[in-house]
Scaffold this active site. Structure first.
Site, mmCIF file in Angstrom:
data_model
loop_
_atom_site.group_PDB
_atom_site.id
_atom_site.type_symbol
_atom_site.label_atom_id
_atom_site.label_comp_id
_atom_site.label_asym_id
_atom_site.label_seq_id
_atom_site.Cartn_x
_atom_site.Cartn_y
_atom_site.Cartn_z
ATOM 1 N N HIS A 40 -26.017 5.198 25.532
ATOM 2 C CA HIS A 40 -26.012 4.485 24.064
ATOM 3 C C HIS A 40 -25.917 2.914 24.402
ATOM 4 O O HIS A 40 -25.480 2.546 25.648
ATOM 5 C CB HIS A 40 -24.332 4.784 23.580
ATOM 6 C CG HIS A 40 -24.317 4.287 22.263
ATOM 7 N ND1 HIS A 40 -23.949 2.962 21.813
ATOM 8 C CD2 HIS A 40 -24.526 4.848 21.052
ATOM 9 C CE1 HIS A 40 -23.882 2.938 20.529
ATOM 10 N NE2 HIS A 40 -24.154 3.980 20.077
ATOM 11 N N CYS A 81 -29.195 3.895 18.392
ATOM 12 C CA CYS A 81 -28.597 2.857 19.688
ATOM 13 C C CYS A 81 -28.869 3.325 21.084
ATOM 14 O O CYS A 81 -27.933 3.187 22.031
ATOM 15 C CB CYS A 81 -27.163 2.621 19.450
ATOM 16 S SG CYS A 81 -26.833 1.762 17.655
ATOM 17 N N GLN A 122 -19.168 11.187 22.033
ATOM 18 C CA GLN A 122 -19.964 12.132 21.482
ATOM 19 C C GLN A 122 -19.153 13.342 22.018
ATOM 20 O O GLN A 122 -19.202 14.349 21.388
ATOM 21 C CB GLN A 122 -21.083 12.235 21.790
ATOM 22 C CG GLN A 122 -21.946 10.970 21.010
ATOM 23 C CD GLN A 122 -21.901 11.360 19.454
ATOM 24 O OE1 GLN A 122 -21.711 12.337 19.179
ATOM 25 N NE2 GLN A 122 -22.192 10.085 18.914
ATOM 26 N N LYS A 134 -15.169 9.559 15.419
ATOM 27 C CA LYS A 134 -15.895 10.715 15.632
ATOM 28 C C LYS A 134 -15.388 11.972 15.888
ATOM 29 O O LYS A 134 -15.723 12.953 15.925
ATOM 30 C CB LYS A 134 -16.752 10.402 16.990
ATOM 31 C CG LYS A 134 -17.316 9.000 16.990
ATOM 32 C CD LYS A 134 -18.818 9.106 17.266
ATOM 33 C CE LYS A 134 -19.426 7.802 17.664
ATOM 34 N NZ LYS A 134 -20.406 7.214 16.608
ATOM 35 N N ASP A 177 -18.094 7.630 29.050
ATOM 36 C CA ASP A 177 -18.180 7.488 27.820
ATOM 37 C C ASP A 177 -17.877 8.639 26.981
ATOM 38 O O ASP A 177 -18.852 9.373 26.811
ATOM 39 C CB ASP A 177 -19.304 6.717 27.368
ATOM 40 C CG ASP A 177 -19.698 6.622 26.057
ATOM 41 O OD1 ASP A 177 -18.799 6.935 25.094
ATOM 42 O OD2 ASP A 177 -20.699 5.894 25.676
#
Lengths: 410, 149
Positions: free
Chosen positions: A127, A368, A207, A230, A204
């Protein structure tokens, strides 16, 4: 196809008031969860109750409300620790989101140690928030950003990763689950390889966090970041997990109140973890809401949720594959939570607008992740992403709406 | 779906499928590259101008149906117009979609009117105006990127 008997989808859906909405007279089919999830009543109530019953600033007053707010705030940190299996509560830093968490590591961990010739290793499926902070720190220090390529299927070229990892590498920063492709990356293999030559790894998890049970100690991740919104929590709140040893050695990211022990004009003594990295009045309601979201997810069970979502993903994949002229972007063996797709004859924005007319909310755009779009030579994709409250019937509605869209453009 | 038929009318779908003047002009008098960073739409507009009149105008690029059809219809509307009339039409079209700026009453939109349905879809207005902003920049011989931001 029916929803699993043990999984009480009806009760779950009833907990999310917004799912009762109609869009253009059709029931809302919310499939934009990778952008942001909706909120269950316990999360909404936790924020409401805080403001109605307990609210004041935290860690300051001696009065009752300040004490109650502080307790709620601190409890949430304990919940996050448990959820990601961190060794200590003070390894959990509250930030405004995954983006700020990455920027914090870039500026406070990487910047002081980087010099010319050093390398930061990321991947082609990051991202923008896991690209740009590293570009900035490379500009500041003269270090170089290296990018691990991805295959046509949307998987990391692991041979390339191992070849690119070297004594020049000072940090690896990799996405756990790709927001544009849905790929689940082999982060354990990446971390083990990096640690073999003493290179720390940031994962990261923006998600991954709503779909995959995360154990930062089992992974041995040095940093793990995610956003509250999220995982059914409020916006503006996120987490940086960092190993105590690394966090202690890092200078503060921002100066201000709460991050100090004592201040004089001769010098300032910084506070201990986690407060060293939480300057200023924090997002108290966001933290409390995130704590409630974690409680809610724990009540249903992340493994149970993941099983339901994997069922939806498999069903949606076969359903969408059967549509003529539809191409799925990202066909990794290990995927979670979402499907990106394009149609031969219809641009993703037109898909997004037209199926919105059927009540179906999907994301259309570059997500993104412009390097990913470039890699697959598409200007944009449409993306359907799933959450615990989505149903098989909703996948059918999505498929029908896509077919209608194709017919309209014939 | 009924509202959507208003937006995606036959003429728009036709221009999307068979965009007119979708080609590059070698050595153009005016050129600009426009992008919509929000959605990734990209468009190149080429201009040939003789004695203040737009002799030829064309475009290339990748965008949604609204963006492509708007660009296609724009090229048809602009050819043969004076620079001043073209600017006035741009202002009129822009005003019809955004209600920003001044509305020159005496500039009828003609066939472009079919695009005004996009007004009901505020996030898509930029799709319809991208080609026009890019044309405007090309006309002003501006260098570099034009965005509709």
């Amino acid at each position: 196809m029916t929803n699993s008997a043990q999984y009480n989808i009806k009760a779950i859906r009833n907990d999310f008031p917004i799912l009762g909405r109609e869009i253009f007279g059709k029931p809302l089919v919310y499939l934009d969860n990778a952008a942001s999830t909706q909120h269950p009543t316990p999360v909404i109530n936790a924020v409401k109750d805080l403001y109605e019953q307990n609210y004041s600033n935290v860690h300051r007053g001696v009065h009752t409300l300040s004490q109650e707010s502080s307790n709620l705030y601190d409890d949430a940190r304990v919940k996050v620790r448990g959820f990601i299996h961190a060794a200590c509560v003070h390894e959990v830093i509250f930030t405004s989101g995954a983006t700020e968490s990455i920027n914090l590591v870039a500026q406070s961990y990487a910047r002081p140690i980087l010099k010319e010739g050093d390398e930061i290793l990321i991947t082609h499926m990051e991202h923008h928030s896991n690209i740009v902070p590293w570009q900035i720190v490379c500009e500041q220090t003269g270090a170089t950003l290296k990018v691990v390529p991805i295959s046509d299927r949307g998987e990391l070229e692991m041979d390339q990763f191992h070849a690119m990892l070297s004594e020049k590498t000072k940090l690896v920063s990799v996405v756990h689950v790709s927001n544009a492709l849905g790929t689940v990356n082999p982060v354990k293999e990446i971390i083990d390889a990096a640690h073999a030559i003493d290179v720390p790894v940031l994962v990261d998890g923006a998600q991954a966090i709503p779909h995959i049970p995360v154990d930062v100690q089992a992974l041995d991740a040095d940093f793990y970041v995610f956003s509250g919104h999220k995982i059914y929590g409020p916006t503006g709140i996120g987490v940086l997990y960092g190993k105590e040893k690394l966090l202690n050695a890092m200078p503060p990211y921002q100066g201000g109140g709460d991050m100090i022990l004592s201040v004089s004009f001769e010098g300032t003594t910084y506070n201990q973890l986690p407060y060293k990295f939480e300057a200023g009045t924090p997002n108290i309601a966001g933290v409390v809401g995130l704590g409630a979201a974690i409680d809610y997810v724990n009540k249903i069970g992340l493994a149970t949720i993941a099983a339901h979502e994997n069922g939806l993903l498999a069903y949606a994949t076969s359903k969408l594959r059967s549509i003529d002229g539809l191409r799925i972007i990202g066909e990794a063996d290990q995927k979670a939570g979402l499907i990106s797709f394009v149609l031969d004859a219809v641009h993703p924005h037109d898909i997004g607008t037209i199926i919105d007319g059927e009540g179906v909310a999907v994301r259309a755009g570059h997500h993104c992740a412009q390097p990913v779009m470039e890699r697959y030579k598409v200007p944009a994709t449409a993306r359907a992403s799933f959450a615990m409250y989505n149903t098989y019937q909703e996948i059918d509605v999505l498929a029908e709406a896509i077919k209608k869209t194709i017919d309209m453009f014939k | 779906m009924e509202n959507l038929r208003e937006l995606y009318q036959e003429v728009i779908l036709d221009h999307n499928k068979n965009p007119r003047n979708f080609r590059k002009i070698e050595n153009p008098d005016g050129f600009a590259h426009g992008t919509n960073p929000l959605c990734g739409d990209q468009i190149d507009v080429y201009l040939m101008i003789k004695d203040g009149i737009i002799e030829d105008v064309s475009f290339e690029g990748a965008g949604c149906a609204i963006c492509t059809s708007s660009a296609s219809m724009m090229t048809l509307a602009l050819k043969g117009k004076t620079e001043a009339d073209a600017e006035a039409l741009f202002n009129s079209f822009h005003h019809a979609l955004t209600e920003e700026g001044e509305y020159p009453e005496d500039v009828p939109l003609g066939k472009l009117k079919v695009l005004t349905g996009v007004k009901d879809y505020p996030v898509r207005v930029k799709c319809a105006t991208l080609a026009w902003h890019t044309f405007d920049a090309a006309l002003k011989r501006l260098q570099g990127e034009v965005t509709t931001e």
